[in-house]
Scaffold this motif. Structure first.
Motif, short mmCIF file in Angstrom:
data_model
loop_
_atom_site.label_atom_id
_atom_site.label_comp_id
_atom_site.label_asym_id
_atom_site.label_seq_id
_atom_site.Cartn_x
_atom_site.Cartn_y
_atom_site.Cartn_z
N UNK A 195 -0.13 -5.28 -7.19
CA UNK A 195 0.67 -5.75 -8.32
C UNK A 195 1.21 -4.52 -9.04
N UNK A 196 2.51 -4.53 -9.28
CA UNK A 196 3.20 -3.43 -9.95
C UNK A 196 3.72 -3.96 -11.28
N UNK A 197 3.13 -3.46 -12.38
CA UNK A 197 3.46 -3.95 -13.72
C UNK A 197 4.37 -2.98 -14.46
N UNK A 198 5.39 -3.53 -15.08
CA UNK A 198 6.26 -2.76 -15.96
C UNK A 198 5.40 -2.11 -17.04
N UNK A 219 -3.80 -3.16 -9.22
CA UNK A 219 -2.73 -3.20 -10.21
C UNK A 219 -2.41 -1.77 -10.62
N UNK A 220 -1.12 -1.47 -10.69
CA UNK A 220 -0.68 -0.14 -11.14
C UNK A 220 0.58 -0.30 -11.98
N UNK A 221 0.75 0.55 -12.98
CA UNK A 221 1.96 0.50 -13.79
C UNK A 221 3.06 1.30 -13.10
N UNK A 258 0.83 -1.21 0.00
CA UNK A 258 0.00 0.00 0.00
C UNK A 258 0.87 1.26 0.00
N UNK A 259 1.97 1.22 0.73
CA UNK A 259 2.88 2.38 0.77
C UNK A 259 3.47 2.62 -0.62
N UNK A 260 3.93 1.55 -1.27
CA UNK A 260 4.49 1.69 -2.62
C UNK A 260 3.42 2.19 -3.59
N UNK A 261 2.23 1.61 -3.51
CA UNK A 261 1.11 1.99 -4.37
C UNK A 261 0.78 3.47 -4.21
N UNK A 262 0.64 3.93 -2.97
CA UNK A 262 0.33 5.33 -2.72
C UNK A 262 1.45 6.26 -3.18
N UNK A 310 12.00 -1.63 -14.52
CA UNK A 310 12.11 -2.80 -15.39
C UNK A 310 11.64 -4.01 -14.60
N UNK A 311 10.67 -4.72 -15.10
CA UNK A 311 10.14 -5.89 -14.41
C UNK A 311 8.89 -5.56 -13.61
N UNK A 312 8.22 -6.60 -13.18
CA UNK A 312 6.98 -6.46 -12.42
C UNK A 312 7.14 -7.13 -11.07
N UNK A 313 6.24 -6.81 -10.14
CA UNK A 313 6.34 -7.35 -8.79
C UNK A 313 4.97 -7.38 -8.13
N UNK A 314 4.85 -8.22 -7.12
CA UNK A 314 3.66 -8.28 -6.28
C UNK A 314 4.08 -8.12 -4.83
N UNK A 315 3.34 -7.31 -4.10
CA UNK A 315 3.57 -7.15 -2.67
C UNK A 315 2.19 -7.19 -2.02
#
Length: 116
Positions: free
Chosen positions: A60-63, A45-47, A22-26, A51-56
């Protein structure tokens, strides 16, 4: 009903990684509110420009450069959100930290390029 159960499990059993996600998303939203955002089976999900994607947790953080393989990567990362539900507080130790090391340490990057 499934989404409610998913959220309850994520925000109790998976609290640690969801707070981090949530901290990264915000942070990403505050940095650029025009980022592409969507939901995928209850996950957020947010872009991003990394480089690369991740889930926390359920985030979900998409390249943002993904095009052809976006759906495939999204499904893969969603699998990690399910692992978060199953493993709870152990998720970061069992999945998160090893994945981060594998994706960010130069030695492993060289091996991936060589096909090892």
């Amino acid at each position: 009903m499934k989404n409610i159960l998913y959220l309850i499990i994520q925000w109790t059993w998976g609290l640690i990684q969801n707070i981090l996600g949530a901290i990264i998303y915000l942070f990403l939203i505050l940095k650029d509110s025009n980022r592409k955002k969507e939901s995928f089976f209850g996950s957020k999900v947010i872009s991003w420009k990394r480089h690369g994607s991740a889930s926390v947790g359920m985030f979900i953080f998409l390249d943002e450069r993904l095009d052809k393989y976006k759906q495939r990567v999204l499904v893969h990362e969603y699998g990690h959100t399910i692992q978060s539900c199953i493993l709870g507080p152990l998720y970061l130790l069992i999945i998160g930290i090893p994945s981060f090391i594998w994706a960010n340490v130069a030695y492993f990057e060289r091996n991936r390029r060589k096909g090892k």
